[in-house]
Every structure is written in C-alpha cells, then in structure tokens.
Design a protein around this motif. Sequence first.
Motif, PDB file in Angstrom:
ATOM      1  N   GLU A  17       0.894  -1.371   0.017  1.00  0.00           N
ATOM      2  CA  GLU A  17      -0.141   0.061   0.044  1.00  0.00           C
ATOM      3  C   GLU A  17       0.752   1.367   0.109  1.00  0.00           C
ATOM      4  N   ASN A  18       0.433   2.207  -0.730  1.00  0.00           N
ATOM      5  CA  ASN A  18       1.105   3.368  -1.061  1.00  0.00           C
ATOM      6  C   ASN A  18       2.427   3.341  -1.522  1.00  0.00           C
ATOM      7  N   LYS A  19       2.761   2.566  -2.185  1.00  0.00           N
ATOM      8  CA  LYS A  19       4.276   2.364  -2.937  1.00  0.00           C
ATOM      9  C   LYS A  19       3.920   2.250  -4.608  1.00  0.00           C
ATOM     10  N   ALA A  20       4.708   2.603  -4.892  1.00  0.00           N
ATOM     11  CA  ALA A  20       4.785   2.719  -6.530  1.00  0.00           C
ATOM     12  C   ALA A  20       5.105   1.005  -6.974  1.00  0.00           C
ATOM     13  N   VAL A  21       4.296   0.294  -7.513  1.00  0.00           N
ATOM     14  CA  VAL A  21       4.464  -1.276  -7.604  1.00  0.00           C
ATOM     15  C   VAL A  21       4.142  -1.537  -8.987  1.00  0.00           C
ATOM     16  N   TYR A  22       4.560  -2.761  -9.611  1.00  0.00           N
ATOM     17  CA  TYR A  22       4.179  -3.194 -10.831  1.00  0.00           C
ATOM     18  C   TYR A  22       3.069  -4.280 -10.725  1.00  0.00           C
ATOM     19  N   VAL A  23       1.878  -4.199 -11.549  1.00  0.00           N
ATOM     20  CA  VAL A  23       1.162  -5.150 -11.646  1.00  0.00           C
ATOM     21  C   VAL A  23       0.895  -5.923 -12.800  1.00  0.00           C
ATOM     22  N   HIS A  24       0.771  -7.403 -12.751  1.00  0.00           N
ATOM     23  CA  HIS A  24       0.615  -8.086 -13.803  1.00  0.00           C
ATOM     24  C   HIS A  24      -1.192  -8.829 -13.781  1.00  0.00           C
ATOM     25  N   LEU A  25      -1.843  -8.460 -14.204  1.00  0.00           N
ATOM     26  CA  LEU A  25      -3.234  -8.930 -14.030  1.00  0.00           C
ATOM     27  C   LEU A  25      -3.578  -9.697 -15.468  1.00  0.00           C
ATOM     28  N   GLU A  26      -4.175 -10.881 -15.373  1.00  0.00           N
ATOM     29  CA  GLU A  26      -4.504 -11.692 -16.563  1.00  0.00           C
ATOM     30  C   GLU A  26      -5.711 -12.638 -16.191  1.00  0.00           C
ATOM     31  N   THR A  27      -6.479 -12.750 -17.131  1.00  0.00           N
ATOM     32  CA  THR A  27      -7.623 -13.627 -17.169  1.00  0.00           C
ATOM     33  C   THR A  27      -7.796 -14.472 -18.594  1.00  0.00           C
ATOM     34  N   THR A  28      -8.206 -15.531 -18.301  1.00  0.00           N
ATOM     35  CA  THR A  28      -8.455 -16.125 -19.703  1.00  0.00           C
ATOM     36  C   THR A  28      -9.448 -17.572 -19.595  1.00  0.00           C
ATOM     37  N   ASN A  29     -10.012 -17.877 -20.474  1.00  0.00           N
ATOM     38  CA  ASN A  29     -10.698 -19.120 -20.656  1.00  0.00           C
ATOM     39  C   ASN A  29     -10.036 -19.572 -22.029  1.00  0.00           C
ATOM     40  N   GLY A  30      -9.655 -18.719 -22.839  1.00  0.00           N
ATOM     41  CA  GLY A  30      -8.720 -19.015 -24.144  1.00  0.00           C
ATOM     42  C   GLY A  30      -9.011 -20.232 -24.763  1.00  0.00           C
ATOM     43  N   ALA A  31      -8.215 -20.845 -24.951  1.00  0.00           N
ATOM     44  CA  ALA A  31      -7.923 -22.039 -25.605  1.00  0.00           C
ATOM     45  C   ALA A  31      -8.671 -23.195 -24.917  1.00  0.00           C
ATOM     46  N   TYR A  32      -8.547 -23.023 -23.602  1.00  0.00           N
ATOM     47  CA  TYR A  32      -9.598 -24.125 -22.965  1.00  0.00           C
ATOM     48  C   TYR A  32     -10.910 -24.103 -23.197  1.00  0.00           C
ATOM     49  N   ALA A  33     -11.573 -22.938 -23.515  1.00  0.00           N
ATOM     50  CA  ALA A  33     -13.119 -22.947 -23.981  1.00  0.00           C
ATOM     51  C   ALA A  33     -13.311 -23.579 -25.436  1.00  0.00           C
ATOM     52  N   SER A  34     -12.671 -23.114 -26.335  1.00  0.00           N
ATOM     53  CA  SER A  34     -12.878 -23.302 -27.522  1.00  0.00           C
ATOM     54  C   SER A  34     -12.860 -24.532 -28.126  1.00  0.00           C
ATOM     55  N   HIS A  35     -11.840 -25.576 -27.620  1.00  0.00           N
ATOM     56  CA  HIS A  35     -11.688 -26.689 -28.068  1.00  0.00           C
ATOM     57  C   HIS A  35     -12.316 -27.616 -27.340  1.00  0.00           C
ATOM     58  N   VAL A  36     -13.115 -27.235 -26.145  1.00  0.00           N
ATOM     59  CA  VAL A  36     -14.257 -28.129 -25.675  1.00  0.00           C
ATOM     60  C   VAL A  36     -15.361 -28.132 -26.086  1.00  0.00           C
ATOM     61  N   ASN A  37     -15.692 -26.609 -26.183  1.00  0.00           N
ATOM     62  CA  ASN A  37     -17.232 -26.365 -26.937  1.00  0.00           C
ATOM     63  C   ASN A  37     -16.876 -25.208 -27.935  1.00  0.00           C
ATOM     64  N   GLU A  38     -17.249 -25.757 -29.259  1.00  0.00           N
ATOM     65  CA  GLU A  38     -16.836 -24.833 -30.328  1.00  0.00           C
ATOM     66  C   GLU A  38     -17.666 -23.639 -30.303  1.00  0.00           C
ATOM     67  N   LYS A  39     -18.839 -23.521 -29.617  1.00  0.00           N
ATOM     68  CA  LYS A  39     -19.841 -22.598 -29.573  1.00  0.00           C
ATOM     69  C   LYS A  39     -19.169 -21.547 -28.288  1.00  0.00           C
ATOM     70  N   ALA A  40     -18.157 -21.860 -27.587  1.00  0.00           N
ATOM     71  CA  ALA A  40     -17.845 -21.127 -26.595  1.00  0.00           C
ATOM     72  C   ALA A  40     -17.154 -19.997 -27.047  1.00  0.00           C
ATOM     73  N   TYR A  41     -17.346 -19.152 -26.379  1.00  0.00           N
ATOM     74  CA  TYR A  41     -16.294 -17.344 -26.641  1.00  0.00           C
ATOM     75  C   TYR A  41     -14.990 -17.531 -26.093  1.00  0.00           C
ATOM     76  N   ASN A  42     -14.087 -17.221 -26.797  1.00  0.00           N
ATOM     77  CA  ASN A  42     -12.742 -17.122 -26.060  1.00  0.00           C
ATOM     78  C   ASN A  42     -12.695 -15.480 -25.460  1.00  0.00           C
ATOM     79  N   VAL A  43     -12.382 -15.413 -24.214  1.00  0.00           N
ATOM     80  CA  VAL A  43     -12.335 -14.225 -23.408  1.00  0.00           C
ATOM     81  C   VAL A  43     -10.925 -14.282 -22.602  1.00  0.00           C
ATOM     82  N   GLY A  44     -10.443 -13.041 -22.516  1.00  0.00           N
ATOM     83  CA  GLY A  44      -9.339 -12.854 -21.696  1.00  0.00           C
ATOM     84  C   GLY A  44      -9.173 -11.302 -21.677  1.00  0.00           C
ATOM     85  N   ALA A  45      -8.161 -11.136 -20.524  1.00  0.00           N
ATOM     86  CA  ALA A  45      -7.621  -9.899 -20.323  1.00  0.00           C
ATOM     87  C   ALA A  45      -6.170  -9.962 -19.924  1.00  0.00           C
ATOM     88  N   TYR A  46      -5.296  -9.142 -20.230  1.00  0.00           N
ATOM     89  CA  TYR A  46      -3.858  -9.099 -20.093  1.00  0.00           C
ATOM     90  C   TYR A  46      -3.475  -7.731 -19.977  1.00  0.00           C
TER      91      TYR A  46
END
Length: 116
Positions: A17-46
């Motif tokens: 808290e109250n320090k300049a820091v570096y943040v990495h934030l990542e979310t994904t269902n990416g490749a995990y979704a579409s190969h299991v269910n071809e109707k699934a949407y791939n989403v993610g943030a990085y």
Amino acid sequence: MKPIEIEKVQEKLRSFENKAVYVHLETTNGAYASHVNEKAYNVGAYIRNAKVTFRKAKIVGNGSSYRVGLKTALGWIYAEGLSDWVINEEEQFLLAGHDREGRLMVALEISETPFK
C-alpha cells in the motif's frame, strides 16, 4: 503455490500500500473454452508491468475462491476466482486461480520491480 491463507495474503497486500508497484493481471478461458465447446467464446484480459500506487488492498472470500481489490486514486483493480499464492525467488507476490483441471484462469501479481 499453496492455498490462500487470508491473513498472510492480507498482510502481504498491505505491505504494498502507498508504494509505486508493478501489476500483472491476466484472465483467460482462451484455448480452454473453444476446443471443448466450439460455441464457447474465448475471452481474456492481459496487462503487464502497469505501474500503479494503491491506497488500500483487501482480500475477501469463502475459503475456496477469493477476490482481491486494490483501491487506487481513481478507481479499483480487482481479480476474482483466486485460490493460490506464493512469493517467488524475486520477492514477487503471485496470486492465481485455477479451474478444476488445474489450468490457469486468473493471475494477479504485484512486485516492486518490473516483471520479466
């Protein structure tokens, strides 16, 4: 990585808290979704090496899934679905959430030095 221990994680979050820091934030269902269910949407943030200062950090959860919020001057950064944590050899604080098969679904990492 080990299961989140809320008191230990909260203590580490407060240390940034109250320090300049570096943040990495990542979310994904990416490749995990579409190969299991071809109707699934791939989403993610990085985002990697975003330099931020947060005023307050808070972890909440139910024992199996946690949410971490970082309050900045202009708003919030948060990650939900976290289950595991570790401090690596570079003293970087890593939090992650995995699906039932152990695949990464969300990562939140905080460090006083940039991520490689």
